[in-house]
Design a protein around this motif. Structure first.
Motif, PDB file in Angstrom:
ATOM      1  N   PHE A  99       2.266   6.788  -7.178  1.00 49.43           N
ATOM      2  CA  PHE A  99       1.339   6.836  -6.054  1.00 49.43           C
ATOM      3  C   PHE A  99       0.082   7.636  -6.360  1.00 49.43           C
ATOM      4  N   ASN A 100       0.169   8.610  -7.250  1.00 49.12           N
ATOM      5  CA  ASN A 100      -1.060   9.269  -7.702  1.00 49.12           C
ATOM      6  C   ASN A 100      -2.012   8.235  -8.289  1.00 49.12           C
ATOM      7  N   VAL A 103      -3.134   5.421  -5.482  1.00 51.17           N
ATOM      8  CA  VAL A 103      -4.098   5.959  -4.512  1.00 51.17           C
ATOM      9  C   VAL A 103      -5.463   6.112  -5.168  1.00 51.17           C
ATOM     10  N   ARG A 104      -5.470   6.582  -6.395  1.00 45.70           N
ATOM     11  CA  ARG A 104      -6.737   6.777  -7.114  1.00 45.70           C
ATOM     12  C   ARG A 104      -7.380   5.451  -7.493  1.00 45.70           C
ATOM     13  N   GLU A 106      -7.586   2.239  -6.163  1.00 50.22           N
ATOM     14  CA  GLU A 106      -7.344   1.426  -4.967  1.00 50.22           C
ATOM     15  C   GLU A 106      -7.434  -0.068  -5.257  1.00 50.22           C
ATOM     16  N   ALA A 109      -4.329  -1.210  -7.002  1.00 52.78           N
ATOM     17  CA  ALA A 109      -3.222  -1.273  -6.039  1.00 52.78           C
ATOM     18  C   ALA A 109      -3.303  -2.553  -5.214  1.00 52.78           C
ATOM     19  N   HIS A 171       6.437   1.021  -0.169  1.00 50.24           N
ATOM     20  CA  HIS A 171       5.366   1.973   0.143  1.00 50.24           C
ATOM     21  C   HIS A 171       4.016   1.496  -0.387  1.00 50.24           C
ATOM     22  N   LEU A 175       0.549   1.328   1.700  1.00 52.34           N
ATOM     23  CA  LEU A 175      -0.699   1.866   1.164  1.00 52.34           C
ATOM     24  C   LEU A 175      -1.820   0.844   1.278  1.00 52.34           C
ATOM     25  N   GLY A 179      -3.257   1.582   4.648  1.00 49.86           N
ATOM     26  CA  GLY A 179      -4.044   2.674   4.098  1.00 49.86           C
ATOM     27  C   GLY A 179      -3.301   3.996   4.114  1.00 49.86           C
ATOM     28  N   ASP A 180      -1.968   3.926   4.241  1.00 49.53           N
ATOM     29  CA  ASP A 180      -1.161   5.139   4.339  1.00 49.53           C
ATOM     30  C   ASP A 180      -0.435   5.403   3.031  1.00 49.53           C
ATOM     31  N   ALA A 181      -0.875   6.432   2.319  1.00 51.70           N
ATOM     32  CA  ALA A 181      -0.139   6.846   1.128  1.00 51.70           C
ATOM     33  C   ALA A 181       1.127   7.573   1.572  1.00 51.70           C
TER      34      ALA A 181
END
Length: 201
Positions: A99-100, A103-104, A106, A109, A171, A175, A179-181
């Motif tokens: 997830f690091n 999230v970075r 995007e 992802a 998850h 995300l 938009g929820d990490a």
């Protein structure tokens, strides 16, 4: 604007990297049908002949970018996760670093989500199972080391890795869609639920 001869002779790697960045961003946000080669060329600051030199068609470009997104993510994970250590510690690091990175990155992802869970009708097909194998190898490796060290029961590597992958990808959907990490508590829940199921008691 970069022309074909200049791109090939002077800035090949940089040109391809700009094309990849533009293509991944557009495909991830607009899908295959909502992205044009003209837009990709404009954003990458190359001419269309240069774009077609590197990628012979929009279909080839899409498949190449799907493969690149998986390769980038897997490459990061393979370097970020400790090669040895207690199973739960490595498992937690594995989940955290997923997830690091996502999230970075995007756009990557989003591209992974589109390819795996929301393929558009008429978009080029990709061999998802083949793309997932290096990812699965990372998960299997951590579990297999836990079995070897006596921390994990003698479970099916394939089934355990698929279960862990599914927990992570649930998850990923949150995300991308919401938009929820995942929070630190949710990450700890993934680790605890999975480890409690496979670890020796």
């Amino acid at each position: 604007m970069i022309h074909a001869a200049q791109a090939v002779n002077e800035t090949g790697q940089e040109t391809r990297a700009r094309i990849a960045q533009a293509a991944i961003s557009l495909f991830a946000r607009n899908g295959f049908h909502g992205s044009s080669m003209r837009e990709i060329a404009e954003i990458a600051k190359v001419t269309k002949p240069v774009l077609y030199y590197y990628f012979g068609s929009k279909e080839q470009l899409y498949v190449a970018m799907a493969e690149e997104c998986y390769a980038r993510c897997n490459g990061y994970l393979s370097q970020a996760i400790p090669k040895s250590g207690p199973f739960r510690k490595r498992l937690r690091m594995l989940v955290v670093e997923h997830f690091n990175y996502l999230v970075r990155e995007e756009d990557i992802a989003r591209m992974l989500y589109v390819v795996a869970f929301a393929p558009q009708k008429g978009a080029p097909g990709v061999n998802l199972w083949e793309l997932e194998q290096p990812h699965m190898d990372i998960l299997r490796g951590v579990i297999q080391d836990g079995i070897r060290d006596g921390e994990v029961r003698d479970v099916s590597l394939e089934d355990a890795a698929l279960l862990l992958l599914g927990m992570i990808y649930i998850h990923l959907m949150g995300l991308v869609i919401l938009g929820d990490a995942p929070t630190a508590q949710e990450i700890e829940q993934i680790v605890s639920i999975f480890a409690d199921g496979v670890c020796v008691r």
